[in-house]
Design a protein around this motif. Structure first.
Motif, mmCIF file in Angstrom:
data_model
loop_
_atom_site.group_PDB
_atom_site.id
_atom_site.type_symbol
_atom_site.label_atom_id
_atom_site.label_comp_id
_atom_site.label_asym_id
_atom_site.label_seq_id
_atom_site.Cartn_x
_atom_site.Cartn_y
_atom_site.Cartn_z
ATOM 1 N N ALA A 1 0.827 -1.206 0.000
ATOM 2 C CA ALA A 1 0.000 0.000 0.000
ATOM 3 C C ALA A 1 0.862 1.257 0.000
ATOM 4 O O ALA A 1 0.597 2.203 -0.747
ATOM 5 C CB ALA A 1 -0.934 -0.010 1.209
ATOM 6 N N VAL A 2 1.932 1.265 0.790
ATOM 7 C CA VAL A 2 2.819 2.431 0.847
ATOM 8 C C VAL A 2 3.524 2.619 -0.491
ATOM 9 O O VAL A 2 3.601 3.743 -1.018
ATOM 10 C CB VAL A 2 3.842 2.281 2.006
ATOM 11 C CG1 VAL A 2 4.951 3.305 1.907
ATOM 12 C CG2 VAL A 2 3.134 2.377 3.343
ATOM 13 N N ASN A 3 4.027 1.545 -1.062
ATOM 14 C CA ASN A 3 4.730 1.656 -2.348
ATOM 15 C C ASN A 3 3.785 2.052 -3.477
ATOM 16 O O ASN A 3 4.169 2.813 -4.371
ATOM 17 C CB ASN A 3 5.440 0.354 -2.688
ATOM 18 C CG ASN A 3 6.682 0.155 -1.840
ATOM 19 O OD1 ASN A 3 7.309 1.121 -1.406
ATOM 20 N ND2 ASN A 3 7.027 -1.091 -1.584
ATOM 21 N N MET A 4 2.564 1.543 -3.482
ATOM 22 C CA MET A 4 1.599 1.926 -4.511
ATOM 23 C C MET A 4 1.229 3.407 -4.377
ATOM 24 O O MET A 4 1.091 4.104 -5.386
ATOM 25 C CB MET A 4 0.345 1.044 -4.419
ATOM 26 C CG MET A 4 0.564 -0.392 -4.853
ATOM 27 S SD MET A 4 1.037 -0.542 -6.560
ATOM 28 C CE MET A 4 -0.484 -0.143 -7.371
ATOM 29 N N ALA A 5 1.066 3.891 -3.135
ATOM 30 C CA ALA A 5 0.744 5.310 -2.927
ATOM 31 C C ALA A 5 1.904 6.186 -3.387
ATOM 32 O O ALA A 5 1.690 7.227 -4.027
ATOM 33 C CB ALA A 5 0.424 5.564 -1.455
ATOM 34 N N ARG A 6 3.121 5.766 -3.096
ATOM 35 C CA ARG A 6 4.302 6.513 -3.518
ATOM 36 C C ARG A 6 4.400 6.544 -5.042
ATOM 37 O O ARG A 6 4.676 7.592 -5.643
ATOM 38 C CB ARG A 6 5.544 5.864 -2.919
ATOM 39 C CG ARG A 6 6.788 6.705 -3.038
ATOM 40 C CD ARG A 6 7.975 6.042 -2.386
ATOM 41 N NE ARG A 6 7.721 5.901 -0.957
ATOM 42 C CZ ARG A 6 8.337 5.028 -0.157
ATOM 43 N NH1 ARG A 6 9.231 4.213 -0.666
ATOM 44 N NH2 ARG A 6 8.058 4.977 1.124
ATOM 45 N N LEU A 7 4.120 5.434 -5.692
ATOM 46 C CA LEU A 7 4.152 5.359 -7.150
ATOM 47 C C LEU A 7 3.037 6.204 -7.757
ATOM 48 O O LEU A 7 3.252 6.897 -8.754
ATOM 49 C CB LEU A 7 4.016 3.894 -7.591
ATOM 50 C CG LEU A 7 4.157 3.596 -9.076
ATOM 51 C CD1 LEU A 7 5.571 3.902 -9.543
ATOM 52 C CD2 LEU A 7 3.827 2.141 -9.355
ATOM 53 N N TRP A 8 1.866 6.175 -7.139
ATOM 54 C CA TRP A 8 0.732 6.961 -7.624
ATOM 55 C C TRP A 8 1.041 8.455 -7.542
ATOM 56 O O TRP A 8 0.742 9.206 -8.465
ATOM 57 C CB TRP A 8 -0.511 6.604 -6.802
ATOM 58 C CG TRP A 8 -1.743 7.260 -7.310
ATOM 59 C CD1 TRP A 8 -2.377 8.338 -6.777
ATOM 60 C CD2 TRP A 8 -2.489 6.902 -8.457
ATOM 61 N NE1 TRP A 8 -3.480 8.676 -7.505
ATOM 62 C CE2 TRP A 8 -3.573 7.800 -8.563
ATOM 63 C CE3 TRP A 8 -2.350 5.910 -9.412
ATOM 64 C CZ2 TRP A 8 -4.490 7.730 -9.589
ATOM 65 C CZ3 TRP A 8 -3.284 5.839 -10.421
ATOM 66 C CH2 TRP A 8 -4.335 6.747 -10.502
ATOM 67 N N ARG A 9 1.668 8.887 -6.431
ATOM 68 C CA ARG A 9 2.046 10.296 -6.290
ATOM 69 C C ARG A 9 3.075 10.703 -7.336
ATOM 70 O O ARG A 9 3.040 11.818 -7.836
ATOM 71 C CB ARG A 9 2.597 10.549 -4.893
ATOM 72 C CG ARG A 9 1.549 10.783 -3.852
ATOM 73 C CD ARG A 9 2.156 11.328 -2.582
ATOM 74 N NE ARG A 9 3.295 10.525 -2.124
ATOM 75 C CZ ARG A 9 3.284 9.700 -1.096
ATOM 76 N NH1 ARG A 9 2.182 9.559 -0.384
ATOM 77 N NH2 ARG A 9 4.338 9.037 -0.753
ATOM 78 N N THR A 10 3.987 9.798 -7.682
ATOM 79 C CA THR A 10 5.015 10.105 -8.672
ATOM 80 C C THR A 10 4.380 10.354 -10.032
ATOM 81 O O THR A 10 4.784 11.281 -10.759
ATOM 82 C CB THR A 10 6.023 8.938 -8.785
ATOM 83 O OG1 THR A 10 6.583 8.709 -7.513
ATOM 84 C CG2 THR A 10 7.125 9.254 -9.764
ATOM 85 N N PHE A 11 3.361 9.582 -10.394
ATOM 86 C CA PHE A 11 2.720 9.762 -11.693
ATOM 87 C C PHE A 11 1.744 10.927 -11.717
ATOM 88 O O PHE A 11 1.407 11.439 -12.772
ATOM 89 C CB PHE A 11 1.991 8.474 -12.108
ATOM 90 C CG PHE A 11 2.913 7.383 -12.565
ATOM 91 C CD1 PHE A 11 3.863 7.610 -13.559
ATOM 92 C CD2 PHE A 11 2.849 6.124 -11.996
ATOM 93 C CE1 PHE A 11 4.706 6.610 -13.962
ATOM 94 C CE2 PHE A 11 3.692 5.107 -12.409
ATOM 95 C CZ PHE A 11 4.635 5.347 -13.396
ATOM 96 N N GLN A 12 1.280 11.385 -10.550
ATOM 97 C CA GLN A 12 0.303 12.480 -10.468
ATOM 98 C C GLN A 12 0.963 13.849 -10.538
ATOM 99 O O GLN A 12 0.277 14.832 -10.799
ATOM 100 C CB GLN A 12 -0.516 12.372 -9.183
ATOM 101 C CG GLN A 12 -1.378 11.135 -9.113
ATOM 102 C CD GLN A 12 -2.424 11.129 -10.218
ATOM 103 O OE1 GLN A 12 -2.969 12.177 -10.560
ATOM 104 N NE2 GLN A 12 -2.658 9.960 -10.780
ATOM 105 N N ARG A 13 2.256 13.917 -10.311
ATOM 106 C CA ARG A 13 2.951 15.217 -10.329
ATOM 107 C C ARG A 13 2.928 15.794 -11.754
ATOM 108 O O ARG A 13 3.183 15.073 -12.713
ATOM 109 C CB ARG A 13 4.395 15.063 -9.880
ATOM 110 C CG ARG A 13 4.529 14.795 -8.415
ATOM 111 C CD ARG A 13 5.976 14.781 -8.011
ATOM 112 N NE ARG A 13 6.067 14.309 -6.629
ATOM 113 C CZ ARG A 13 7.117 13.764 -6.119
ATOM 114 N NH1 ARG A 13 8.198 13.584 -6.833
ATOM 115 N NH2 ARG A 13 7.113 13.382 -4.862
ATOM 116 N N PRO A 14 2.677 17.060 -11.829
ATOM 117 C CA PRO A 14 2.733 17.666 -13.167
ATOM 118 C C PRO A 14 4.169 17.721 -13.662
ATOM 119 O O PRO A 14 5.088 18.030 -12.926
ATOM 120 C CB PRO A 14 2.159 19.074 -12.968
ATOM 121 C CG PRO A 14 2.069 19.293 -11.508
ATOM 122 C CD PRO A 14 2.227 18.007 -10.819
ATOM 123 N N GLY A 15 4.365 17.386 -14.909
ATOM 124 C CA GLY A 15 5.619 17.185 -15.537
ATOM 125 C C GLY A 15 6.493 18.262 -15.801
ATOM 126 O O GLY A 15 7.574 18.424 -15.974
#
Length: 133
Positions: free
Chosen positions: A119-133
């Protein structure tokens, strides 16, 4: 050995061999000096003749019987080891309540730890993809 066809040199002298030399084109091509020092050995290329009823060593299929016996014993021992190990683990879990509870509690803790890590790793990965580029 009588089935080999790739030998170009073979020296079996003074090895205490006995019996008839197998009849094959490969072993017949070697000289008598390659079989020297084996007084119980007979047949071509040696001058010593064999008795009429004498068999070539290991031509009666004994090697195959030993191989079959080996595999029978191997599978028997593997099966016995599996049964003893399985009953040792499962039997102890069935008979000892405290061990059974400790075992299933450790499985539950491992499941919880794995779930939290995922759950922690998925949340961290989700935040990485949500950041504007």
């Amino acid at each position: 050995m009588s089935e080999l066809s790739f030998l170009n040199h073979l020296d079996l002298s003074y090895n205490h061999l006995s019996g008839k030399i197998p009849s094959s084109t490969q072993l017949q091509s070697f000289g008598a000096s390659d079989f020297a020092g084996n007084p119980a050995l007979c047949g071509l290329p040696l001058s010593q003749k064999c008795w009429p009823g004498e068999q070539t060593p290991n031509q009666s299929g004994d090697g195959e019987e030993y191989r079959d016996e080996f595999w029978k014993r191997f599978y028997g021992a593997a099966g016995f080891g599996f049964v003893v190990g399985f009953l040792g683990v499962c039997g102890s879990l069935l008979l000892k309540d405290s061990w059974r509870h400790a075992y299933f509690l450790s499985l539950e803790n491992m499941k919880d730890c794995l779930y939290v890590t995922m759950a922690v790793n998925m949340a961290r990965l989700w935040r990485t993809f949500q950041r504007p580029g």
